[in-house]
Design an enzyme around this catalytic site. Sequence first.
Site, PDB file in Angstrom:
ATOM      1  N   GLY A  11       0.837  -1.211   0.000  1.00 47.55           N
ATOM      2  CA  GLY A  11       0.000   0.000   0.000  1.00 47.55           C
ATOM      3  C   GLY A  11       0.862   1.247   0.000  1.00 47.55           C
ATOM      4  O   GLY A  11       1.759   1.375   0.833  1.00 47.55           O
ATOM      5  N   ARG A  72       1.451  -5.038  -5.034  1.00 45.31           N
ATOM      6  CA  ARG A  72       1.804  -6.251  -4.291  1.00 45.31           C
ATOM      7  C   ARG A  72       2.296  -7.247  -5.344  1.00 45.31           C
ATOM      8  O   ARG A  72       2.003  -7.082  -6.524  1.00 45.31           O
ATOM      9  CB  ARG A  72       0.583  -6.768  -3.537  1.00 45.31           C
ATOM     10  N   THR A 126       4.014   2.737   5.466  1.00 45.36           N
ATOM     11  CA  THR A 126       2.639   2.213   5.422  1.00 45.36           C
ATOM     12  C   THR A 126       1.788   3.079   6.328  1.00 45.36           C
ATOM     13  O   THR A 126       2.247   3.500   7.396  1.00 45.36           O
ATOM     14  CB  THR A 126       2.546   0.736   5.878  1.00 45.36           C
ATOM     15  N   ASP A 128      -0.518   2.023   8.058  1.00 48.29           N
ATOM     16  CA  ASP A 128      -1.041   1.202   9.163  1.00 48.29           C
ATOM     17  C   ASP A 128      -0.244   1.342  10.462  1.00 48.29           C
ATOM     18  O   ASP A 128      -0.739   0.985  11.531  1.00 48.29           O
ATOM     19  CB  ASP A 128      -1.051  -0.282   8.757  1.00 48.29           C
ATOM     20  N   ASP A 130       2.095  -0.490  11.579  1.00 48.43           N
ATOM     21  CA  ASP A 130       2.081  -1.810  12.221  1.00 48.43           C
ATOM     22  C   ASP A 130       3.429  -2.522  12.101  1.00 48.43           C
ATOM     23  O   ASP A 130       3.490  -3.746  12.062  1.00 48.43           O
ATOM     24  CB  ASP A 130       0.972  -2.677  11.595  1.00 48.43           C
ATOM     25  N   ARG A 163     -27.401  12.118  15.102  1.00 47.63           N
ATOM     26  CA  ARG A 163     -27.355  10.755  14.563  1.00 47.63           C
ATOM     27  C   ARG A 163     -26.195   9.936  15.117  1.00 47.63           C
ATOM     28  O   ARG A 163     -25.207  10.487  15.585  1.00 47.63           O
ATOM     29  CB  ARG A 163     -27.139  10.835  13.055  1.00 47.63           C
ATOM     30  N   MET A 170      -9.060   2.328   7.942  1.00 48.41           N
ATOM     31  CA  MET A 170      -8.116   1.277   7.501  1.00 48.41           C
ATOM     32  C   MET A 170      -7.129   0.901   8.612  1.00 48.41           C
ATOM     33  O   MET A 170      -7.142   1.510   9.687  1.00 48.41           O
ATOM     34  CB  MET A 170      -7.325   1.767   6.284  1.00 48.41           C
ATOM     35  N   GLY A 171      -6.250  -0.017   8.313  1.00 48.19           N
ATOM     36  CA  GLY A 171      -5.244  -0.432   9.303  1.00 48.19           C
ATOM     37  C   GLY A 171      -4.902  -1.898   9.205  1.00 48.19           C
ATOM     38  O   GLY A 171      -4.164  -2.435  10.016  1.00 48.19           O
TER      39      GLY A 171
END
Length: 325
Positions: A11, A72, A126, A128, A130, A163, A170-171
């Site tokens: 990504g 990828r 990235t 993420d 991570d 509401r 994402m992640g």
Amino acid sequence: MKRIGVLTSGGDAPGMNACLRALVLTAHANELEVVGFQYGFNGVIEQQYHHLLPYHVNGIIQNGGTILKSARCEAMHSATGLQRAAQNLHDLQIDALLVIGGDGSFRGCVELSAFYNGRLLGIPGTIDNDVDGSDFTIGFATALDTALDAIDKIRDTADAFERIFLVEVMGRHTGYLAVAAGIAAGAEQIICPELASELDLDRIALHVEQARKHRGNCSYIIVLAETMYPGGVSALAADLEQRGIECRAAILGHIQRGGRPVGADRILATKLGAYAVEQLLQGAHLMMAGEMNGQAGLYPLARTGEKKKQVDSYLLRWQQQVAQY
Ligand code: F6P
């Protein structure tokens, strides 16, 4: 060492271009040639590359995406693909390969090392966040601001209609982005893989009801990490409606990957791009160039996906216990 290769993989993340710029300038200053492979590892396997000179990286520090393109690469999961990549690197006389990506791309590097005898170095890029071995990954800070901007806008309309909204962030398999965005947006609930308890619809509904008891009718935002609910956030909204909780679902999606990198990402990307080239020259191999506590450092590539970076458990606990009041 005369010639190094570089690619961006997985990504894309805002700041990858800033990193390429720093890396090319540092290589040039050290009389190293740089070959940029396109479309991640596919460019190595398919021999899609071009030489990168300082003028190619002029004026790209502020741009999202990656000038090398990203992808990828299925072929990197087979011995044939790995062998072909190694052979092409050898034929092109690439002494070292720098990979900007996430832990999946780093696993590819480790596997490639069985076939390729040049040096391999990773740089964490990235949204993420991570990857172990670096407090932050290139792209995370921008993605957080993008998610936050979107959630703030959702808050406006949620307030106007009083509401309940479910916002999917994402992640991949981690909740780092969801927790950070949820805390910063003042979300009433955060649902992420790091929570000790299982996702429980009755508990979510009870949380909403309690908040409304304390505050009266008001907007209520649940930030949810992707992959948390089978069928996604729309399915969760439908299931909550069956419990009498009417809500709207919003998926932030790929907007989180785009946009001009914020200052923090440009600075991190510049530091890690420059540092990675310098460390290559010092002999680093099978390491990732990361930053911890403000200091650039090296971390074994093979361990970057080992521990799973921890979200801020203090803030997450506070959020779970207090945010409905
Ligand atoms: O790893 C970055 C990321 O954006 C994840 O957050 C997400 O799960 C995934 O990539 C999406 O991948 P793709 O763009 O291939 O659908």
